[in-house]
Design an enzyme around this catalytic site. Structure first.
Site, PDB file in Angstrom:
ATOM      1  N   GLU A  21       8.228  -0.973  10.879  1.00  0.00           N
ATOM      2  CA  GLU A  21       7.025  -1.824  10.756  1.00  0.00           C
ATOM      3  C   GLU A  21       7.433  -3.209  10.237  1.00  0.00           C
ATOM      4  O   GLU A  21       8.326  -3.324   9.392  1.00  0.00           O
ATOM      5  CB  GLU A  21       5.981  -1.161   9.855  1.00  0.00           C
ATOM      6  CG  GLU A  21       6.462  -0.889   8.453  1.00  0.00           C
ATOM      7  CD  GLU A  21       5.606  -1.575   7.419  1.00  0.00           C
ATOM      8  OE1 GLU A  21       4.865  -2.488   7.788  1.00  0.00           O
ATOM      9  OE2 GLU A  21       5.729  -1.207   6.246  1.00  0.00           O
TER      10      GLU A  21
ATOM     11  N   CYS B 171       0.827  -1.208   0.000  1.00  0.00           N
ATOM     12  CA  CYS B 171       0.000   0.000   0.000  1.00  0.00           C
ATOM     13  C   CYS B 171       0.864   1.261   0.000  1.00  0.00           C
ATOM     14  O   CYS B 171       0.389   2.338  -0.314  1.00  0.00           O
ATOM     15  CB  CYS B 171      -0.947  -0.003   1.181  1.00  0.00           C
ATOM     16  SG  CYS B 171      -0.164  -0.445   2.712  1.00  0.00           S
TER      17      CYS B 171
ATOM     18  N   HIS C  56      18.716   0.012  -1.287  1.00  0.00           N
ATOM     19  CA  HIS C  56      17.328   0.457  -1.139  1.00  0.00           C
ATOM     20  C   HIS C  56      16.427  -0.707  -0.707  1.00  0.00           C
ATOM     21  O   HIS C  56      15.665  -0.580   0.246  1.00  0.00           O
ATOM     22  CB  HIS C  56      16.819   1.054  -2.453  1.00  0.00           C
ATOM     23  CG  HIS C  56      15.386   1.485  -2.383  1.00  0.00           C
ATOM     24  ND1 HIS C  56      15.011   2.712  -1.900  1.00  0.00           N
ATOM     25  CD2 HIS C  56      14.231   0.836  -2.693  1.00  0.00           C
ATOM     26  CE1 HIS C  56      13.692   2.810  -1.930  1.00  0.00           C
ATOM     27  NE2 HIS C  56      13.189   1.682  -2.407  1.00  0.00           N
TER      28      HIS C  56
END
Lengths: 478, 286
Positions: free
Chosen positions: A116, A50, A101
């Protein structure tokens, strides 16, 4: 061969753009197939959450600009969105930048909610989907495994994910600002993982009335049973909205399922009772203009994540530790990756020298028919040793170069690579063959000429050869 | 003990209670995710706030008693006594509430309102004591008590309405201001406001009914026309109508939410108008 990343994330791209480029699980196979059809794409993985949509690809036979352009064209044509609409939000990275990255992403360091933990599962799912679609090979597979390792290490070795305040917690926090939760009725629209998690938090916070609506009714029934609620028919959910106070929308629908015209009659029935809409779906399930309605509070994934981010600030120390782990893991991957590049060159160089030796022996053999097999094997051994001696130093230097280049995670790395590996290719006239299944172990297992103490070794070989053979004469005759 | 000293003590206690209620909002750290909803953490400032509030009510009770003993009149015979009873009524209403629902934000607002009223009362400490014997009549005392009780409740309801509208706006705008976490939930604010109005409306009706009876019975100076056409009576009548509408909308039609809070805000404007606009000649402490 270039390892490239093209993506967009919550840092720059608003949800309105992200939802148009997002790739839900059911579309992932098609997207991967489409991507692998692009010219030069050897391997590809799509990471779609998301918060981000990232394409990792191994592209052959193109410069970086062409490789980036190919992926952008894929995004544009597959998602049916003109490039100009997302180009400003895109980031493009290659080689070690792309590696660093991905490792930061998998470790939760690039997430809006620092640390998270859900991202690890999403990275794993992306890798599995690519495997299932058959578009991933050794390199990207290894990279994603390294990223998963990095994520796990960050979770286990730092406090970054400890006491996590998730989207579910944020939803409860906000809902408690509007309702007395023990009196509130929750409707879950779409029985996904995220909605289940949020609903569990609400139940733990005292919510007693839960309705679940899902397009597949049996999933709604099982979820309702696990939460102690009731399942309702998906087609009836607009009517049931009149009874709900909190709605958690997380369907996979490509278009909003709750619109202004859906809510207008519902709000009349609600007579001013507040309605809290939590839209955690991407693409969004609730139309944006619904938020303008009186007594309706609409929070989408970005709003919730901002609320979460507010609560998890002050984890700077853990973030520094996590960055160290990510650096360490990135280095490990880059070592492997560079070694993997050196392996075919070393292999070819050895092969080329062995070929020279073999051909030279074949030329010599007719003129030396009087030699016994034992003498002949001594000559073979001698020439082989000579080739070892010639190859040893270049191979050692190439091995070292591949590792040094990985260590230098700066712009000079490319230069180092050119100077040693590319120069070796050019000097010895070596082409690049299949690299896909090579690894660092290959480089290490390549026969390095035995340590030779210069003349001592040569003398040892010479002593093993019968004195009747004059090597210089042999050379001259051939 | 002197009434002024006791009032001063009550003022200090209410102020301390307000500070403790405020402190409890800020010292009450957000619950850890695991313990959301358990609500078991003890809040020491809240405990002190309730104690200060109870002590303040007791002190004010003694102050009102001392004032009555000193003047030999009903407390409603002077501005000072009336304001003291008003502050006392608000404190009692809030304490009763506090037993049911812990809402320190509302407590802080109520206690600060009490402090303002007591401060104003102190400035009127040497005001004249009405010589009109009617003002010492128990029926008039009933009227004043009912009106003061109603005003106390209306003030609390209006405070809740204002908080509701602020919180509603902040939630709509996705504001991440930490003050938002200190406010009670919207539905609780709505419910408190409703309960306040549900008690205030009958009290207002009683107060107004007693006044009308006295006017028609000729118990007060001035003609009924003079009383009923006065700005104070008209605004009170509008106030009563608004609250009746509010209750009807809520109970009969089931309305909730923002619109009801606006009705309450209009109501508090009418209440201020009734308090501040020029009154009929007989409606004075003289």
């Amino acid at each position: 061969m270039h390892l490239v990343l093209v993506g967009l994330s919550h840092h720059r791209a608003p949800i309105a753009v992200r939802e148009r480029i997002s790739c839900p699980e059911h579309k992932l196979n098609d997207a991967l197939a489409h991507l692998s059809g692009c010219p030069g794409v050897r391997e590809a993985i799509i990471l779609s959450t998301c918060n981000r949509m990232e394409v990792y690809a191994l592209i052959e036979g193109a410069d970086l600009g062409t490789a980036y352009a190919a992926i952008c064209r894929h995004l544009s044509s597959f998602h049916n969105i003109p490039e100009i609409q997302f180009d400003a939000f895109i980031y493009r990275k290659a080689e070690h930048d792309a590696v660093a990255h991905l490792l930061r992403v998998a470790s939760g360091l690039d997430s809006l909610v620092l640390g998270e933990a859900q991202i690890i599962g999403q990275v794993r799912t992306a890798l599995r989907s690519a495997h299932a679609a058959g578009v991933v090979g050794g390199t990207l597979s290894h990279l994603f495994q390294q990223a998963l390792n990095s994520g796990k290490r960050v979770q286990q070795e730092t406090g970054l994910s400890r006491g996590a305040f998730s989207i579910g917690h944020a939803a409860v926090d906000l809902a408690a600002r509007i309702f007395d939760l023990s009196e509130a009725t929750v409707m879950i629209l779409g029985a996904g993982k995220m909605s289940t998690l949020a609903a569990k938090h609400l139940v733990a916070s005292g919510v007693r009335y839960i309705m679940v609506a899902n397009r597949t009714h049996h999933k709604a029934v099982s979820m309702a049973a696990s939460l102690g609620g009731t399942a309702v028919d998906y087609d009836e959910f607009p009517q049931m909205l009149a009874k709900a106070d909190i709605v958690i929308a997380s369907t996979a629908a490509p278009h909003p399922v709750i619109r202004r015209d859906t809510l207008t009659p519902v709000l009349k029935k609600r007579r001013g009772r507040p309605l809290f809409l939590i839209d955690i779906a991407v693409p969004r399930d609730v139309d944006e203009d619904v938020a303008e309605l009186d007594n309706v509070f609409l929070y989408n994934i970005d709003h919730l994540q901002e609320a979460v981010a507010d609560r998890v600030r002050g984890r700077a120390t853990e973030a520094v530790e996590a960055e160290k782990i990510v650096g360490d893991e990135a280095l490990q991957f880059l070592n492997w990756y560079r070694a993997r590049e050196a392996a075919p060159i070393i292999k070819q160089l050895r092969g080329r020298l062995d070929d020279y030796a073999r051909k030279r022996l074949e030329i010599m053999r007719p003129g030396l028919s009087s030699l016994t097999e034992k003498e002949w094997s001594h000559i073979e051994l001698h020439i082989s040793s000579l080739m070892d001696e010639v190859a040893r130093e270049p191979i050692l230097r190439m091995k070292r170069a591949s590792k040094d280049a990985a260590v230098r995670l700066d712009s000079n790395a490319e230069q180092v690579r050119y100077d040693l590996l590319s120069a070796a290719r050019e000097i010895f006239g070596l082409g690049v063959e299949d690299q896909a299944s090579e690894s660092e172990s290959i480089v290490d297992s390549l026969p390095l000429p035995a340590p030779q103490n210069g003349t001592a070794h040569m003398n040892a070989v010479s002593h093993a050869i019968p004195p009747i053979v004059d090597l210089h004469k042999l050379e001259h005759r051939s | 003990m002197n009434s002024a000293i006791l009032t001063g003590i009550a003022f200090a206690l209410y102020l301390s209670a307000a500070v403790c209620y405020g402190a409890s909002l800020f010292l009450d750290a957000p619950a850890a995710p695991q313990s959301i909803g358990t609500g078991t953490s003890s809040n020491r400032p809240l405990l002190y706030a309730v104690r200060f509030l109870a002590a303040g009510i007791l002190s004010q009770f003694l102050a009102v008693g001392a004032n009555c003993a000193h003047t030999h009149h009903s407390p409603f015979a002077s501005v000072y006594g009336t304001l003291m009873v008003a502050a006392w009524a608000i404190a009692i209403v809030y304490l009763a509430w506090d037993r049911r629902a812990k809402m320190p934000a509302v407590g802080a607002v109520a206690m600060l309102t009490d402090c303002i009223i007591l401060g104003f009362a102190d400035s009127q400490a040497h005001s004249r004591i009405a010589r009109d014997p009617v003002l010492s009549h128990p029926v008039v005392s009933l009227h004043v008590l009912a009106i003061i009780g109603a005003y106390g409740l209306i003030l609390v309801a209006s405070g809740c309405a204002v908080m509701y509208l602020i919180e509603n706006r902040m939630l709509k705008k996705h504001s991440r201001n930490s003050i938002l976490r200190k406010f009670p939930p919207l539905t609780s604010l709505d419910s408190i406001a409703y309960q306040c109005i549900a008690y205030a409306t009958p009290l207002l009706t009683i107060g107004l009914g007693v006044a009308i009876s006295l006017i028609f019975a000729g118990g007060v100076k001035g003609s009924p026309r003079e009383w009923f056409l006065g700005a104070q009576f008209i605004s009170t009548a509008i106030l009563l109508t608004l609250f009746t509408l509010y209750l009807a909308a809520r109970l009969a039609v089931g309305w909730r939410g923002v619109r009801l809070q606006y009705i309450l805000l209009i109501g508090i404007l009418c209440a201020f108008a009734a308090f501040a606009l020029p009154t009929a000649a007989a409606h004075h402490f003289n």
